[in-house]
Design a protein around this motif. Structure first.
Motif, short mmCIF file in Angstrom:
data_model
loop_
_atom_site.label_atom_id
_atom_site.label_comp_id
_atom_site.label_asym_id
_atom_site.label_seq_id
_atom_site.Cartn_x
_atom_site.Cartn_y
_atom_site.Cartn_z
N GLY A 34 0.83 -1.05 -0.14
CA GLY A 34 -0.11 -0.04 -0.02
C GLY A 34 0.99 1.33 0.05
N ALA A 66 -4.93 -5.88 -5.63
CA ALA A 66 -4.55 -4.81 -5.43
C ALA A 66 -5.42 -3.79 -6.12
N SER A 82 -2.66 3.42 -3.66
CA SER A 82 -3.01 1.82 -3.78
C SER A 82 -3.18 1.19 -2.70
N LEU A 83 -3.76 0.07 -2.58
CA LEU A 83 -4.04 -0.60 -1.50
C LEU A 83 -3.94 -2.06 -1.68
N ARG A 84 -3.54 -2.91 -1.02
CA ARG A 84 -3.59 -4.40 -1.19
C ARG A 84 -4.97 -5.09 -0.50
#
Length: 440
Positions: free
Chosen positions: A62, A113, A105-107
């Motif tokens: 992230g 993602a 961005s984020l996992r």
């Protein structure tokens, strides 16, 4: 007069998107600018993969980043044979333009993602020295560039907002796709000649201002494949985007000092009216390779931009000015990029790159004094405590001199000289999550 005004609008709208090639607005992250935009096979981990290679989000944790590129550009035009009493050199003062960008961005699990980005991949801002329209002949002693009859104050801005999803379908393969919401805006200013029978030759009688905004949608997709622990390859496809432009055409009289001519022009100036067209930003196809050897990281990309799809431009006037279709001769172009990174210290990375791109337009004009270009870059990235990092980049743009014209119709010609410099800064915060299986 109406026909020339319609043609002026068409020329303006046609020239604007070519700035993406001519101005090279791919400086969408200081990390990537330090690599001269190279990295479809291994994008920087500041979430700018949203633009450069959506699949790359699946390989990083992230992160949120924000930055800006400051672009300084200028032009000089030298007449081959200046007219009597005319200056032989016209200088467009260097000016700074700011290109902002932001990504996150984020996992969502080990392989998935999601991300979003805001970036401005298309832009143009060119202003030539011209005497104010309201001044009568004589008082203005500043340069009055003859190219004002083609365009003297032109700008374009194409803003993209891209939600993105990326997934590792296998340990060595990542895929990514994003949907782009495109916001476009254009503006152009141009002077028009007087009536042919007036005897005033190339004296201007009307100032034309055209402004328009619009929106459209497209998509951006990529894949990254690991060949071995050190080497990856990648591809990206950015689809063309149709942007429906609606705006206004505004007309203002320029006094000539000849009462009979001014009275005649006043009765013939069109009323302010709406204007519309469709811009098609071309498709981009990129392929590249990344190889790591110890602390050295080598990258190379090749890009094809499908400018040939932009072969005609219809311009519709809401008033009684006749609609026009401008036939264009744009050509597909290739861009070659090479970059290297060195992990000099645990927290310090040094970067350098070189890029060459072909010219998209058949000739240089005041709208777009563009040509083939060479880009040279240097950059660095520094990791600070608590997941914070800062990236800096410096890019020099060299364009060989290119012959071109100044008038929309005619043979007056000379040489355009261009120069450019880019400064980039990005701040990023990495807030957890693990890299995907391709990095295991």
């Amino acid at each position: 007069m109406r026909r020339s005004l319609a043609l002026a609008a068409a020329c303006c709208l046609a020239a604007a998107p070519a700035a993406a090639q001519g101005s090279g607005v791919d400086q969408q992250s200081a990390c990537m600018t330090g690599r001269v935009g190279t990295g479809v096979a291994a994008p920087c981990d500041d979430a700018s993969a949203v633009y450069f290679s959506p699949a790359g989000l699946a390989l990083h944790g992230g992160v949120a980043s924000f930055g800006a590129s400051l672009i300084r550009s200028g032009n000089t035009f030298r007449y081959d044979q200046p007219a009597p009493g005319q200056v032989d050199v016209v200088e467009r003062d260097d000016a700074w333009k700011t290109v902002p960008q932001g990504y996150a961005s984020l996992r969502v699990g080990r392989r998935l993602a999601v991300g979003v980005g805001y970036f401005v991949p298309y832009g143009l801002g060119i202003e030539w020295p011209v005497c104010p329209a309201e001044l009568p002949p004589g008082p203005c002693t500043d340069p009055n560039f003859e190219g004002r009859f083609t365009g003297y104050d032109n700008s374009l801005r194409g803003e993209y907002i891209q939600p993105t999803v990326a997934y590792q379908v296998a340990p060595g393969l990542a895929l990514g796709v994003g949907v782009d919401f495109v916001l476009g805006g254009i503006e152009v200013h141009q002077r028009q000649f007087g009536p042919a029978a007036s005897g005033l030759g190339r004296t201007e009688v009307v100032d034309v201002g055209l402004r328009g905004t619009g929106s459209g949608m497209t998509f951006n997709a990529s894949a990254i494949l690991r060949l071995n622990p050190r080497t990856t390859v990648g591809v990206r496809y950015l689809h063309s985007a149709e942007v429906e432009i609606d705006g206004d055409a505004v007309f203002a009289q320029v006094p000539t000092g000849v009462a009979s001519v001014d009275a005649q022009v006043q009765t013939r100036i069109p009323a302010d009216q709406g204007v519309s067209t469709t811009l098609e930003f071309p498709a981009q196809i990129v392929a590249g390779v990344s190889h790591r050897h110890g602390r050295v990281h080598l990258l190379a990309d090749v890009q094809r931009t499908k400018w040939s799809s932009f072969d005609a431009l219809p311009v519709d006037f809401a008033g009684n000015a006749p609609d026009q279709t401008l036939e264009l001769n744009y050509r597909d172009t290739d861009t070659f990029r090479f970059a290297a990174e060195l992990a000099a210290l645990e927290a310090l990375t040094l970067r350098a790159g070189f890029r060459y791109n072909e010219a998209a337009t058949p000739r240089a004009t005041p709208f777009l004094p563009e040509g083939e270009r060479n880009y040279y870059t240097a950059g660095l990235g520094y990791r600070l405590p608590r997941g914070v990092s800062a990236d800096l980049a410096l890019q020099y743009v060299h364009q060989p001199d290119r012959a071109g014209s100044v008038l929309p119709e005619g043979t007056r010609a000379g040489i355009y000289e261009s120069r450019g410099l880019v400064l980039g800064l990005t701040l990023a915060w990495r807030f957890g999550g693990h890299a995907g299986a391709a990095h295991d």
